[in-house]
Design a protein around this motif. Structure first.
Motif, PDB file in Angstrom:
ATOM      1  N   THR A  36      52.387  40.302  42.155  1.00 41.50           N
ATOM      2  CA  THR A  36      51.639  39.867  43.330  1.00 41.50           C
ATOM      3  C   THR A  36      50.517  38.914  42.931  1.00 41.50           C
ATOM      4  N   GLU A  37      49.927  38.278  43.929  1.00 40.76           N
ATOM      5  CA  GLU A  37      48.704  37.515  43.697  1.00 40.76           C
ATOM      6  C   GLU A  37      47.653  38.503  43.167  1.00 40.76           C
ATOM      7  N   PRO A  38      46.782  38.086  42.278  1.00 43.32           N
ATOM      8  CA  PRO A  38      46.545  36.715  41.801  1.00 43.32           C
ATOM      9  C   PRO A  38      47.351  36.332  40.555  1.00 43.32           C
ATOM     10  N   ARG A  40      50.305  35.343  40.554  1.00 39.31           N
ATOM     11  CA  ARG A  40      51.048  34.165  40.974  1.00 39.31           C
ATOM     12  C   ARG A  40      50.198  33.403  41.987  1.00 39.31           C
ATOM     13  N   SER A  42      48.680  31.625  45.195  1.00 39.87           N
ATOM     14  CA  SER A  42      48.765  31.849  46.635  1.00 39.87           C
ATOM     15  C   SER A  42      49.071  30.535  47.346  1.00 39.87           C
ATOM     16  N   LYS A 192      49.468  45.440  45.292  1.00 39.17           N
ATOM     17  CA  LYS A 192      48.496  44.349  45.185  1.00 39.17           C
ATOM     18  C   LYS A 192      47.080  44.892  44.997  1.00 39.17           C
TER      19      LYS A 192
END
Length: 298
Positions: A36-38, A40, A42, A192
């Motif tokens: 999940t972000e962060p 990858r 956004s 996340k």
């Protein structure tokens, strides 16, 4: 003799580190969909990347560090003016990330299977080099050498666009961060939120003059909180599992993240910082995206 032994140890350490990194990324190749972000970029961050790329006049040859599918999809917008090179030392990552592409065409990419520090890459060849969270792959004492390498790969006045995670100067205690995460979590994305809490704890649970992550201290902070609260919570259980898992990957989860002012100072040795767009992270971090121009003569 001491110097010879030291050099041999350095070579052995580099090979060990290289193998550890490659083994890690090979094993992670099928897990990207769960990241999940962060970790990858956004949609907002991808827009900043795109805005920076649009301002670059000369971009006949673009080198992507790693095989991040979101950035490869973004670079697909420039096929008509650019040759896109994708550089990754893990063939498994290249192949698995290709399955995650939405608009990029692997037949229009040039894959380069090599270490980013490999001197076989052509000097002064690329107009633009782009990468996401690439500094995470190096201990602090290797980042300067890495930046010099990037500078050599770039053409005159070439551009380096990179996102980094940086710690804020002000940091709460581990107990406060856990309490904040518990208060803010409202049956949302558990994975996340746990990932965010893990990173926050790693920002404040440190040792060796604030340079090394103390994963044991992070785990103990969660255990103490659970003991005080008298009950467990799925968020804390998952965060604890993540810490236990990442603690095994010492090459990546060992060093603390830099403060933005320190990273900016290091970047300025080889590049002119033309612009910075800062993404606010959680309570302890920031995610600046740097637009850097190679210094003349470097």
């Amino acid at each position: 003799m001491k110097k010879v032994i030291k050099n041999l140890l350095n070579v052995y350490s580099h090979r060990n580190s290289y193998k550890s990194q490659k083994d890690y990324w090979d094993s992670q190749s099928s897990e990207w969909r769960y990241i999940t972000e962060p970790f990858r970029p956004s949609p907002e961050e991808l827009k900043y990347y795109e805005n920076f790329l649009d301002t670059v006049r000369e971009k006949k040859r673009i080198l992507l560090l790693g095989s991040t599918p979101e950035l490869r999809d973004l670079l697909a917008h420039y096929y008509h003016v650019s040759k896109v090179y994708v550089c990754d030392f893990s063939w498994e990552m290249l192949e698995e990330m290709t399955k995650e592409l939405k608009s990029a065409d692997p037949d229009k990419e040039i894959w380069v299977k090599t270490d980013w520090m490999d001197t076989a890459l052509p000097q002064h060849f690329f107009d633009v080099i782009i990468g996401d969270l690439v500094f995470m792959q190096f201990p602090p004492d290797q980042i300067r050498e890495f930046l010099k390498k990037i500078s050599v790969l770039l053409s005159e006045r070439g551009i380096f666009i990179v996102r980094s995670r940086c710690r804020k100067e002000f940091r709460k205690s581990a107990k406060e961060l856990i309490q904040d995460a518990m208060n803010e979590y409202k049956d949302g994305d558990l994975n996340k939120t746990a990932t965010s809490l893990l990173w926050e704890l790693y920002d404040v649970c440190t040792k060796d003059d604030d340079t090394v992550i103390d994963s044991e201290r992070a785990m103990e902070s969660i255990r103490e909180y659970v003991k005080t609260a008298g009950s467990e919570h799925p968020l804390l259980s998952l965060t604890l599992k993540k810490i236990q898992r990442t603690a095994k990957d010492t090459f990546r989860w060992h060093w603390t993240f830099p403060f933005e002012k320190d990273l900016s100072s290091l970047l300025s040795e080889s590049f002119l910082i033309q612009d910075v767009q800062t993404i606010m992270g959680n309570h302890t971090s920031r995610y600046p995206i740097f637009f850097l121009e190679k210094r003349s003569g470097s």
